[in-house]
Design a protein around this motif. Structure first.
Motif, PDB file in Angstrom:
ATOM      1  N   SER A   1       0.479  -0.140  -0.814  1.00  0.00           N
ATOM      2  CA  SER A   1      -0.407  -0.716  -1.819  1.00  0.00           C
ATOM      3  C   SER A   1      -1.634   0.163  -2.040  1.00  0.00           C
ATOM      4  O   SER A   1      -1.988   0.994  -1.194  1.00  0.00           O
ATOM      5  CB  SER A   1      -0.862  -2.103  -1.376  1.00  0.00           C
ATOM      6  OG  SER A   1      -1.705  -1.997  -0.236  1.00  0.00           O
ATOM      7  N   THR A   2      -2.271  -0.047  -3.177  1.00  0.00           N
ATOM      8  CA  THR A   2      -3.511   0.676  -3.468  1.00  0.00           C
ATOM      9  C   THR A   2      -4.573   0.357  -2.417  1.00  0.00           C
ATOM     10  O   THR A   2      -5.341   1.236  -1.999  1.00  0.00           O
ATOM     11  CB  THR A   2      -4.017   0.306  -4.876  1.00  0.00           C
ATOM     12  OG1 THR A   2      -3.027   0.665  -5.835  1.00  0.00           O
ATOM     13  CG2 THR A   2      -5.318   1.022  -5.200  1.00  0.00           C
ATOM     14  N   GLU A   3      -4.603  -0.891  -1.998  1.00  0.00           N
ATOM     15  CA  GLU A   3      -5.583  -1.292  -0.977  1.00  0.00           C
ATOM     16  C   GLU A   3      -5.387  -0.505   0.315  1.00  0.00           C
ATOM     17  O   GLU A   3      -6.371  -0.101   0.972  1.00  0.00           O
ATOM     18  CB  GLU A   3      -5.468  -2.795  -0.703  1.00  0.00           C
ATOM     19  CG  GLU A   3      -5.921  -3.702  -1.835  1.00  0.00           C
ATOM     20  CD  GLU A   3      -4.940  -3.739  -2.996  1.00  0.00           C
ATOM     21  OE1 GLU A   3      -5.363  -4.109  -4.107  1.00  0.00           O
ATOM     22  OE2 GLU A   3      -3.748  -3.379  -2.786  1.00  0.00           O
ATOM     23  N   ALA A   4      -4.125  -0.259   0.672  1.00  0.00           N
ATOM     24  CA  ALA A   4      -3.853   0.506   1.889  1.00  0.00           C
ATOM     25  C   ALA A   4      -4.292   1.954   1.740  1.00  0.00           C
ATOM     26  O   ALA A   4      -4.853   2.560   2.674  1.00  0.00           O
ATOM     27  CB  ALA A   4      -2.356   0.436   2.217  1.00  0.00           C
ATOM     28  N   TRP A   5      -4.033   2.524   0.548  1.00  0.00           N
ATOM     29  CA  TRP A   5      -4.495   3.895   0.302  1.00  0.00           C
ATOM     30  C   TRP A   5      -6.017   3.974   0.391  1.00  0.00           C
ATOM     31  O   TRP A   5      -6.578   4.900   1.000  1.00  0.00           O
ATOM     32  CB  TRP A   5      -4.040   4.358  -1.086  1.00  0.00           C
ATOM     33  CG  TRP A   5      -2.647   4.897  -1.144  1.00  0.00           C
ATOM     34  CD1 TRP A   5      -1.571   4.326  -1.761  1.00  0.00           C
ATOM     35  CD2 TRP A   5      -2.171   6.118  -0.565  1.00  0.00           C
ATOM     36  NE1 TRP A   5      -0.452   5.112  -1.598  1.00  0.00           N
ATOM     37  CE2 TRP A   5      -0.794   6.224  -0.866  1.00  0.00           C
ATOM     38  CE3 TRP A   5      -2.773   7.117   0.199  1.00  0.00           C
ATOM     39  CZ2 TRP A   5      -0.008   7.283  -0.447  1.00  0.00           C
ATOM     40  CZ3 TRP A   5      -1.989   8.197   0.619  1.00  0.00           C
ATOM     41  CH2 TRP A   5      -0.626   8.269   0.300  1.00  0.00           C
ATOM     42  N   GLU A   6      -6.690   3.030  -0.243  1.00  0.00           N
ATOM     43  CA  GLU A   6      -8.156   3.034  -0.238  1.00  0.00           C
ATOM     44  C   GLU A   6      -8.699   2.902   1.175  1.00  0.00           C
ATOM     45  O   GLU A   6      -9.691   3.552   1.541  1.00  0.00           O
ATOM     46  CB  GLU A   6      -8.687   1.899  -1.120  1.00  0.00           C
ATOM     47  CG  GLU A   6      -8.440   2.098  -2.604  1.00  0.00           C
ATOM     48  CD  GLU A   6      -9.262   3.247  -3.175  1.00  0.00           C
ATOM     49  OE1 GLU A   6     -10.498   3.188  -3.113  1.00  0.00           O
ATOM     50  OE2 GLU A   6      -8.664   4.220  -3.662  1.00  0.00           O
ATOM     51  N   ALA A   7      -8.072   2.062   1.971  1.00  0.00           N
ATOM     52  CA  ALA A   7      -8.520   1.886   3.352  1.00  0.00           C
ATOM     53  C   ALA A   7      -8.379   3.190   4.138  1.00  0.00           C
ATOM     54  O   ALA A   7      -9.272   3.572   4.918  1.00  0.00           O
ATOM     55  CB  ALA A   7      -7.714   0.768   4.016  1.00  0.00           C
ATOM     56  N   ALA A   8      -7.253   3.885   3.936  1.00  0.00           N
ATOM     57  CA  ALA A   8      -7.034   5.163   4.629  1.00  0.00           C
ATOM     58  C   ALA A   8      -8.061   6.212   4.188  1.00  0.00           C
ATOM     59  O   ALA A   8      -8.579   6.980   5.010  1.00  0.00           O
ATOM     60  CB  ALA A   8      -5.616   5.659   4.354  1.00  0.00           C
ATOM     61  N   ILE A   9      -8.358   6.228   2.888  1.00  0.00           N
ATOM     62  CA  ILE A   9      -9.322   7.197   2.367  1.00  0.00           C
ATOM     63  C   ILE A   9     -10.706   6.932   2.950  1.00  0.00           C
ATOM     64  O   ILE A   9     -11.399   7.849   3.400  1.00  0.00           O
ATOM     65  CB  ILE A   9      -9.357   7.145   0.830  1.00  0.00           C
ATOM     66  CG1 ILE A   9      -8.048   7.686   0.259  1.00  0.00           C
ATOM     67  CG2 ILE A   9     -10.543   7.930   0.278  1.00  0.00           C
ATOM     68  CD1 ILE A   9      -7.883   7.459  -1.235  1.00  0.00           C
ATOM     69  N   ASN A  10     -11.129   5.669   2.932  1.00  0.00           N
ATOM     70  CA  ASN A  10     -12.459   5.329   3.450  1.00  0.00           C
ATOM     71  C   ASN A  10     -12.573   5.616   4.945  1.00  0.00           C
ATOM     72  O   ASN A  10     -13.637   6.015   5.429  1.00  0.00           O
ATOM     73  CB  ASN A  10     -12.773   3.858   3.168  1.00  0.00           C
ATOM     74  CG  ASN A  10     -13.219   3.650   1.725  1.00  0.00           C
ATOM     75  OD1 ASN A  10     -14.201   4.234   1.281  1.00  0.00           O
ATOM     76  ND2 ASN A  10     -12.492   2.820   0.991  1.00  0.00           N
TER      77      ASN A  10
END
Length: 627
Positions: free
Chosen positions: A16-25
């Motif tokens: 999910s996009t949320e998972a990508w964002e969490a990894a990036i942050n």
């Protein structure tokens, strides 16, 4: 292989996009996401670090195919663009000889710049002798283009050439050539430019593939505009012609079919692909608003020419690389025709060698890389589709601002167009001076040993008031402020040429001491910095003591000595080095150390760093050296 419907990588779970964002942050470790990863473009919108399928939602044109309205994916189903090369006609016979040779070298469309208004029927026959008007598309421009158009129609009528086969374009563009470049007001007093254009279109009406109006939108980018400004103002000029020609009694189909657009291709690779896609879509919507009887009237015939704004006269072979990436953008974008300018265009009449290399860039893209075998290769790309949408939105908003001011002519005469372009140019100039924008070989990574040849003159590196745009020297008093095309490298080139012509060979010596890693990194930075002004640099691997380094610096006779060390080392080494050197050389500290204020308190005033305005700093040092 048996199941052709099987999806690739189906064995991997969706992320999910949320998972990508969490990894990036997590990887950012507290750093500001927006500052680190979001690109704030000069075009008025931000570009995210990545895009996903969900980012395509709401893009209305995605269902269209190549050759279908609104033509964002191309005006036809293939991608076979025409290779153009332009010749300046000093002698019709000589130009004809050149053209006939070029047509055996892969060129498919010949451009003739006609300067002599005394051209007659015999001269035109000589110019076109042996050139098949059925198989070769012609482009006429220059001061005498209106006269040539009349003569050309006479020639077609006289020789009974099939009206369905002949293809020719006449770059008649008073809005840009007279108003924009010369500042001469249109339609004042006895001006009949639109009446004359309408008459010409009507006269050549049976020749369906003749286009008499050339919207030369490359002027905007070459004057320093943003991509959005170039697109919006080019569309505004096209719309002005559309309306003015219809006011003269032409139908929307006749008026739209008389227009040929041209725009620059800059080095912003994906943005340029998106620009041409957006251009076709916006123009199709503009024309369709007038309810043409034929769908083809809404198709934008757009020619692309590589940018002159980013061309450099120092390290000029780099222009070949610029032209190659720019040509790739235009080819992928699906332009109708393209011209790659020779690398030496900025400072001399192109040589046979430079013209051949420019021509071969396109031939390589076609014959070896097969770019013409794929139509709209960027179609469906999450990134490019979002760029296309964003550019289209911003350009449309600016286009509407121009229309609200009464159209392009009224907006230009009021100074609105100039204000927009000049603000962009000023920002670009500042970015180049501070290296936020790189011009390779000019403000970054210069050729250390290069000196300007005789072909690089003062005139080449200084802005010149635009004349009529055809290569002649005719100028007229400006009634309104014109746009002046220039090259982004000019300010650096003026400075460097001044050094090359000074009769002096100023030298900057790298005093590398203290921490080896910091010393080497800062020496490399400093060498690049000073070489941008044509100052000779003497790099050094490392000195084991300050005394050894200072002695070598003074023995070298260098006018500038740059100490290269770590911030911690500067606190003690910099004041001592400055004392030992005294007034025998300009002493410079490489970097912006934490102890800068303490060093300034001890009389050290020269520092260079990534925060420096490179242009202003180098101009200061040259002034100190009496250059």
């Amino acid at each position: 292989m048996a199941n052709k419907e099987q999806k690739l990588f189906a064995e991997f779970p969706p992320v999910s996009t949320e998972a990508w964002e969490a990894a990036i942050n997590k990887d950012l470790k507290g750093a500001d996401y927006e500052k680190k990863l979001v690109w704030r473009t000069a075009e008025g919108f931000n570009v995210r670090p990545y895009y996903r399928a969900e980012d395509l939602k709401g893009i209305e044109y995605l269902g269209s195919q190549c050759g279908e309205f609104p033509y964002v994916r191309g005006t036809k189903k293939d991608n076979d663009w025409k290779i153009v090369q332009t010749l300046v006609v000093d002698s019709p016979k000589a130009a004809n000889a050149q053209a006939t040779v070029l047509l055996t070298k892969g060129v498919e469309s010949i451009g003739f710049v006609i300067k002599d208004k005394a051209i007659d029927r015999n001269a035109l026959d000589t110019l076109l002798a042996g050139i098949s008007l059925k198989n070769t598309e012609l482009i006429f421009s220059g001061c005498a283009v209106k006269e040539v158009a009349d003569l050309f129609i006479d020639k077609l009528d006289r020789e009974g050439i099939d009206p369905e086969t002949v293809k020719a374009n006449f770059v008649i563009d008073p809005i840009i050539r007279k108003l924009t470049l010369k500042g001469k007001e249109l339609c004042k007093g006895e001006c009949k430019c639109f009446e004359n254009l309408s008459s010409l279109v009507s006269r050549g009406a049976k020749y369906k593939k003749l286009r008499f109006v050339g919207v030369t939108g490359e002027v905007f980018q070459n004057s320093g505009s943003t991509i959005v400004q170039e697109l919006a103002f080019t569309l505004a000029v096209g719309h002005e012609y559309l309306v003015r020609l219809m006011d003269q009694g032409l139908s929307v189909d006749q008026a739209a079919s008389a227009l040929r657009f041209s725009m620059s291709i800059g080095s912003n690779y994906f943005m340029e692909i998106a620009k041409f896609r957006a251009a076709r879509m916006l123009w199709a919507n503009i024309v369709s608003a007038y309810n043409p009887s034929r769908g083809c009237a809404a198709k934008m015939k757009v020619h692309a020419v590589t940018s002159q704004w980013n061309m450099t006269v120092y390290d000029a072979y780099v222009n070949m690389l610029r032209g190659t990436t720019e040509a790739m953008s235009a080819a992928i974008a699906g332009v109708y025709s393209m011209e790659v300018l020779p690398f030496d265009t900025a400072y001399e009449k192109p040589t046979d060698f430079s013209a051949r290399i420019a021509r071969n860039v396109q031939l390589l893209l076609k014959e070896e890389s097969h770019f013409d075998r794929v139509t709209d290769a960027a179609g469906g790309s999450y990134y490019v589709e979002n760029l296309t949408k964003s550019i289209a939105e911003q350009a449309w908003n600016l286009f509407k601002q121009v229309e609200d001011k009464g159209g392009y002519i009224a907006a230009f005469e009021a100074g609105f167009i100039q204000d927009q372009v000049e603000a962009s140019a000023s920002k670009k100039n500042t970015n180049i001076a501070t290296r936020r924008e790189t011009l390779l070989g000019t403000n970054q990574f210069p050729n250390f040993n290069e000196t300007a040849g005789a072909e690089i003159t003062e005139e080449v590196v200084h802005e010149k008031k635009a004349a009529c745009g055809c290569g002649c020297s005719k100028e007229a008093a400006a009634a309104v402020r014109p746009l002046v095309p220039y090259r982004g490298a000019m300010a650096f080139e003026q400075m460097r040429l001044r050094v090359d012509r000074s009769g002096k060979e100023p030298k900057a010596f790298m005093l590398t001491v203290g921490s080896l890693a910091f010393a080497r990194a800062r020496a490399q930075f400093s060498c690049n910095f000073f070489a941008c002004a044509g100052i000779r640099v003497q790099d050094n691997t490392y000195f084991h003591s300050l005394e050894e380094g200072v002695r070598a610096a003074l023995d070298s006779g260098a006018e500038i000595v740059v100490i290269c060390a770590s911030d911690d080392d500067y606190a003690t080494l910099a004041p001592e080095a400055a004392r030992m050197i005294g007034d025998r050389a300009i002493f410079v500290v490489a970097g912006a150390p934490a102890c800068k204020e303490e060093l300034e308190a001890q009389g050290i005033r020269n520092f260079i760093s990534v925060r420096s305005n490179v242009l202003e700093t180098l101009q200061y040092y040259l002034k100190e050296l009496g250059i």
